[in-house]
Design a protein around this motif. Structure first.
Motif, PDB file in Angstrom:
ATOM      1  N   TYR A   1       0.838  -1.209   0.000  1.00 48.39           N
ATOM      2  CA  TYR A   1       0.000   0.000   0.000  1.00 48.39           C
ATOM      3  C   TYR A   1       0.869   1.254   0.000  1.00 48.39           C
ATOM      4  CZ  TYR A   1      -3.515  -3.398   1.427  1.00 48.39           C
ATOM      5  OH  TYR A   1      -4.338  -4.487   1.476  1.00 48.39           O
ATOM      6  N   SER A   2       0.307   2.342  -0.542  1.00 50.05           N
ATOM      7  CA  SER A   2       1.044   3.618  -0.566  1.00 50.05           C
ATOM      8  C   SER A   2       1.135   4.186   0.854  1.00 50.05           C
ATOM      9  CB  SER A   2       0.310   4.611  -1.469  1.00 50.05           C
ATOM     10  OG  SER A   2      -0.904   4.999  -0.852  1.00 50.05           O
ATOM     11  N   ILE A   3       1.988   5.185   1.005  1.00 46.40           N
ATOM     12  CA  ILE A   3       2.132   5.854   2.313  1.00 46.40           C
ATOM     13  C   ILE A   3       0.765   6.359   2.788  1.00 46.40           C
ATOM     14  CG2 ILE A   3       3.154   7.870   3.467  1.00 46.40           C
ATOM     15  CD1 ILE A   3       5.538   7.553   1.398  1.00 46.40           C
ATOM     16  N   GLU A   4       0.062   7.012   1.879  1.00 45.55           N
ATOM     17  CA  GLU A   4      -1.250   7.577   2.207  1.00 45.55           C
ATOM     18  C   GLU A   4      -2.222   6.476   2.658  1.00 45.55           C
ATOM     19  OE1 GLU A   4      -1.040  10.662   2.232  1.00 45.55           O
ATOM     20  OE2 GLU A   4      -3.112  11.208   2.684  1.00 45.55           O
ATOM     21  N   GLU A   5      -2.235   5.360   1.885  1.00 38.07           N
ATOM     22  CA  GLU A   5      -3.153   4.255   2.235  1.00 38.07           C
ATOM     23  C   GLU A   5      -2.788   3.656   3.593  1.00 38.07           C
ATOM     24  OE1 GLU A   5      -4.268   2.591  -2.250  1.00 38.07           O
ATOM     25  OE2 GLU A   5      -2.413   1.931  -1.268  1.00 38.07           O
ATOM     26  N   CYS A   6      -1.495   3.514   3.860  1.00 38.20           N
ATOM     27  CA  CYS A   6      -1.061   2.961   5.157  1.00 38.20           C
ATOM     28  C   CYS A   6      -1.539   3.866   6.293  1.00 38.20           C
ATOM     29  CB  CYS A   6       0.464   2.841   5.222  1.00 38.20           C
ATOM     30  SG  CYS A   6       1.146   1.589   4.127  1.00 38.20           S
ATOM     31  N   ALA A   7      -1.386   5.191   6.098  1.00 35.67           N
ATOM     32  CA  ALA A   7      -1.809   6.134   7.145  1.00 35.67           C
ATOM     33  C   ALA A   7      -3.319   6.057   7.352  1.00 35.67           C
ATOM     34  CB  ALA A   7      -1.383   7.551   6.769  1.00 35.67           C
ATOM     35  N   ILE A   8      -4.057   5.935   6.244  1.00 35.38           N
ATOM     36  CA  ILE A   8      -5.527   5.840   6.356  1.00 35.38           C
ATOM     37  C   ILE A   8      -5.912   4.587   7.162  1.00 35.38           C
ATOM     38  CG2 ILE A   8      -7.641   5.392   5.007  1.00 35.38           C
ATOM     39  CD1 ILE A   8      -6.469   7.344   2.873  1.00 35.38           C
ATOM     40  N   GLN A   9      -5.192   3.482   6.926  1.00 37.85           N
ATOM     41  CA  GLN A   9      -5.486   2.247   7.674  1.00 37.85           C
ATOM     42  C   GLN A   9      -5.338   2.474   9.187  1.00 37.85           C
ATOM     43  OE1 GLN A   9      -3.100  -1.010   6.089  1.00 37.85           O
ATOM     44  NE2 GLN A   9      -3.804  -0.598   4.015  1.00 37.85           N
ATOM     45  N   VAL A  10      -4.278   3.218   9.564  1.00 32.51           N
ATOM     46  CA  VAL A  10      -4.050   3.468  10.998  1.00 32.51           C
ATOM     47  C   VAL A  10      -5.163   4.369  11.553  1.00 32.51           C
ATOM     48  CG1 VAL A  10      -2.474   4.469  12.715  1.00 32.51           C
ATOM     49  CG2 VAL A  10      -1.540   3.194  10.774  1.00 32.51           C
ATOM     50  N   VAL A  11      -5.474   5.443  10.810  1.00 32.65           N
ATOM     51  CA  VAL A  11      -6.500   6.381  11.285  1.00 32.65           C
ATOM     52  C   VAL A  11      -7.868   5.688  11.363  1.00 32.65           C
ATOM     53  CG1 VAL A  11      -7.739   8.536  10.753  1.00 32.65           C
ATOM     54  CG2 VAL A  11      -5.247   8.416  10.462  1.00 32.65           C
ATOM     55  N   ASN A  12      -8.171   4.846  10.364  1.00 35.68           N
ATOM     56  CA  ASN A  12      -9.450   4.117  10.388  1.00 35.68           C
ATOM     57  C   ASN A  12      -9.541   3.196  11.599  1.00 35.68           C
ATOM     58  OD1 ASN A  12     -10.348   5.343   8.110  1.00 35.68           O
ATOM     59  ND2 ASN A  12      -9.955   3.612   6.725  1.00 35.68           N
TER      60      ASN A  12
END
Ligand SMILES: Nc1ncnc2c1ncn2[C@@H]1O[C@H](COP(=O)(O)OP(=O)(O)OP(=O)(O)O)[C@@H](O)[C@H]1O
Ligand SMILES: [Mg+2]
Length: 212
Positions: free
Chosen positions: A189-200
């Motif tokens: 996953y991209s950096i952005e997608e990884c961050a979204i996973q954590v925030v979700n």
């Protein structure tokens, strides 16, 4: 409501007496409209701990949330600049980070930490220091060959050349989390997608709304 931090200090130490704050932990939590938590990022050098933690902080900031990132190298430049990499210093390094994280949790912040923290025992130690504060282990799971090909600080090159000894993943063990609360695969996953996973995940667990 006294904070978990204050509760620990009820066990007063000789003449050192705990002074209770007029503004309580609960006041701080209510003011910020979130539930403080520690996100403990662990993974190989170059796995993406600092990168993802920064991206998570940006997303939290956009949502009006309060966070603070304690990053490995930065802490060693200041608070822990007197510490080296011996076993004793490594334990002290983690102990101090745990205590600082606890202060930030007391302030109502969401705390992110980005340290390789290769040993299960060290991560368990910090989980205990933080108890009963919530602690979420975030495994930044990136295969060694990918970390080595990224080599953002040129450290793998130096380790392979024998210029750095006991480098995690090369000649020092990395003990992967067995049951991490959050598992991120940066090769997929991209950096952005990884961050979204954590925030979700934070959202799903209820940390982004007021006290539970
Ligand atoms: N999906 C991804 N997630 C995170 N980082 C990525 C990703 N894809 C590529 N990268 C790159 O990988 C590198 C990760 O470096 P970073 O400094 O964040 O690692 P680190 O785990 O903090 O390492 P160290 O323990 O040495 O501080 C960065 O250059 C980043 O741009
Ligand atoms: Mg880093």
């Amino acid at each position: 409501m006294s904070s978990p931090y204050e509760q620990k200090k009820h066990q007063s130490k000789g003449d050192v007496v705990w002074h209770h704050s007029t503004v309580t932990h609960q006041d701080r939590v209510l003011q910020k409209g979130q539930t403080p938590v520690v996100l403990w990022f662990t993974g190989l050098s170059g796995s993406g701990k600092s990168t993802i933690a920064n991206a998570v902080e940006s997303q939290l900031m956009q949502q009006g949330k309060y966070s603070y990132l304690l990053d490995g190298d930065n802490v060693r430049h200041g608070l822990n600049k007197d510490l080296g990499f011996s076993d004793t210093d490594r334990v002290e390094n983690i102990r101090r980070i745990g205590e600082v994280a606890k202060l930030f949790v007391d302030s109502g912040s969401i705390v992110l930490t980005a340290f390789i923290s290769p040993f299960i025992s060290d991560r368990e130690q910090v989980r205990k220091i933080l108890e009963p504060d919530p602690f979420l282990e975030v495994f930044v799971d990136t295969p060694l060959d990918i970390c080595e090909s990224r080599d953002p600080k040129g450290l793998y090159k130096k380790a392979r050349a024998g210029e750095i000894k006991q480098f995690t993943g090369i000649d020092s063990e990395y003990q992967a989390p067995v049951n991490p609360e959050i598992h991120i695969k940066t090769a997929e996953y991209s950096i952005e997608e990884c961050a979204i996973q954590v925030v979700n995940k934070l959202e799903g667990l209820g940390y982004l709304k007021g006290a539970q």
